[in-house]
Design a protein around this motif. Structure first.
Motif, PDB file in Angstrom:
ATOM      1  N   GLU A  12      -2.620  -2.143 -10.562  1.00 57.37           N
ATOM      2  CA  GLU A  12      -1.972  -3.276  -9.913  1.00 57.37           C
ATOM      3  C   GLU A  12      -2.340  -4.637 -10.512  1.00 57.37           C
ATOM      4  O   GLU A  12      -1.529  -5.550 -10.510  1.00 57.37           O
ATOM      5  N   ASN A  76      -5.777  -3.405  -6.515  1.00 60.44           N
ATOM      6  CA  ASN A  76      -6.010  -4.618  -5.745  1.00 60.44           C
ATOM      7  C   ASN A  76      -7.274  -4.457  -4.900  1.00 60.44           C
ATOM      8  O   ASN A  76      -8.100  -5.366  -4.834  1.00 60.44           O
ATOM      9  N   THR A 138       0.846  -7.104  -7.730  1.00 59.60           N
ATOM     10  CA  THR A 138       0.717  -7.150  -6.279  1.00 59.60           C
ATOM     11  C   THR A 138       1.556  -8.259  -5.654  1.00 59.60           C
ATOM     12  O   THR A 138       1.643  -8.344  -4.443  1.00 59.60           O
ATOM     13  N   LYS A 139       2.138  -9.090  -6.482  1.00 58.46           N
ATOM     14  CA  LYS A 139       2.934 -10.182  -5.941  1.00 58.46           C
ATOM     15  C   LYS A 139       4.057 -10.559  -6.901  1.00 58.46           C
ATOM     16  O   LYS A 139       4.035 -10.212  -8.073  1.00 58.46           O
ATOM     17  N   GLN A 157       3.471 -11.792  -1.627  1.00 53.28           N
ATOM     18  CA  GLN A 157       2.525 -10.686  -1.739  1.00 53.28           C
ATOM     19  C   GLN A 157       3.201  -9.387  -1.319  1.00 53.28           C
ATOM     20  O   GLN A 157       3.891  -9.333  -0.307  1.00 53.28           O
ATOM     21  N   ASN A 158       3.014  -8.320  -2.107  1.00 50.33           N
ATOM     22  CA  ASN A 158       3.566  -7.011  -1.766  1.00 50.33           C
ATOM     23  C   ASN A 158       2.880  -6.465  -0.526  1.00 50.33           C
ATOM     24  O   ASN A 158       1.723  -6.774  -0.260  1.00 50.33           O
ATOM     25  N   LYS A 159       3.592  -5.607   0.196  1.00 48.82           N
ATOM     26  CA  LYS A 159       3.000  -4.955   1.364  1.00 48.82           C
ATOM     27  C   LYS A 159       1.841  -4.079   0.907  1.00 48.82           C
ATOM     28  O   LYS A 159       1.816  -3.598  -0.218  1.00 48.82           O
ATOM     29  N   ASN A 160       0.910  -3.870   1.791  1.00 49.99           N
ATOM     30  CA  ASN A 160      -0.265  -3.018   1.557  1.00 49.99           C
ATOM     31  C   ASN A 160      -1.228  -3.571   0.508  1.00 49.99           C
ATOM     32  O   ASN A 160      -2.007  -2.838  -0.063  1.00 49.99           O
ATOM     33  N   THR A 161      -1.141  -4.850   0.214  1.00 46.54           N
ATOM     34  CA  THR A 161      -2.144  -5.511  -0.615  1.00 46.54           C
ATOM     35  C   THR A 161      -2.617  -6.722   0.180  1.00 46.54           C
ATOM     36  O   THR A 161      -1.922  -7.197   1.064  1.00 46.54           O
ATOM     37  N   TYR A 162      -3.789  -7.185  -0.118  1.00 46.80           N
ATOM     38  CA  TYR A 162      -4.296  -8.317   0.639  1.00 46.80           C
ATOM     39  C   TYR A 162      -4.924  -9.351  -0.279  1.00 46.80           C
ATOM     40  O   TYR A 162      -5.283  -9.063  -1.408  1.00 46.80           O
TER      41      TYR A 162
END
Length: 172
Positions: A12, A76, A138-139, A157-162
């Motif tokens: 990622e 990530n 990731t984004k 930001q993509n889902k399931n990443t922080y």
């Protein structure tokens, strides 16, 4: 002891990101032992982080050599945990900013001095979203506004990443 599969982490975030952190920290905080940081991360997770070796295709434990090779990609989760561990060792709230500033300054002056006049500032700014895609999956970066003297970028930001405050420390 838990059983687990030796699955390589998701691809990622480019290791170019960890390369710059390691480079900066090695220069300014020589007491940081990155092998120890990785060992602590593995221990906290309950098993090692794995990565696919680009040369052999085999799965192996993540090492500092992987984190310093920009051809590798990391998850990530791994990168956020890595940053968290570094922040505990170096409690400088501006660490991410300082590393980013160093990366910016390390770009060859000739490339900047020639690139901007040849491409023009607007074409250069339009490259931003493509550059983000090259180094971070990731984004997504979108240009909301691009006017003379003003540009607004939006990061999605993509889902399931922080994210955390460390990675978004842009208030300097």
């Amino acid at each position: 002891m838990k059983t687990y599969a030796k699955q390589p982490m998701k691809k990622e975030i480019s290791a170019l990101n960890t390369f710059w952190f390691i480079d900066y920290i090695n220069e300014h905080y020589t007491e940081v032992d990155f092998d120890h940081v990785i060992d602590q991360m593995n221990e906290a997770q309950g098993h090692p982080y794995y990565i696919e070796n680009l040369a052999t295709g085999k799965t192996e434990k993540v090492s500092v050599a992987h984190l310093k090779n920009s051809h590798y990609w990391l998850s990530n989760d791994f990168v956020m945990f890595f940053y968290e561990k570094l922040q505990k060792r170096i409690p400088d709230p501006a660490l991410a900013y300082k590393v980013g500033k160093t990366v910016y300054r390390s770009q060859p002056l000739l490339k900047t001095a020639i690139g901007i006049p040849l491409m023009g500032p607007y074409r250069l700014l339009k490259r931003g979203p493509k550059e983000v895609k090259k180094f971070n999956r990731t984004k997504e970066m979108v240009i909301d506004t691009l006017e003379k003297g003003h540009v607004v970028f939006r990061l999605i930001q993509n889902k399931n990443t922080y994210l955390n405050a460390f990675t978004m420390n842009c208030d300097r």
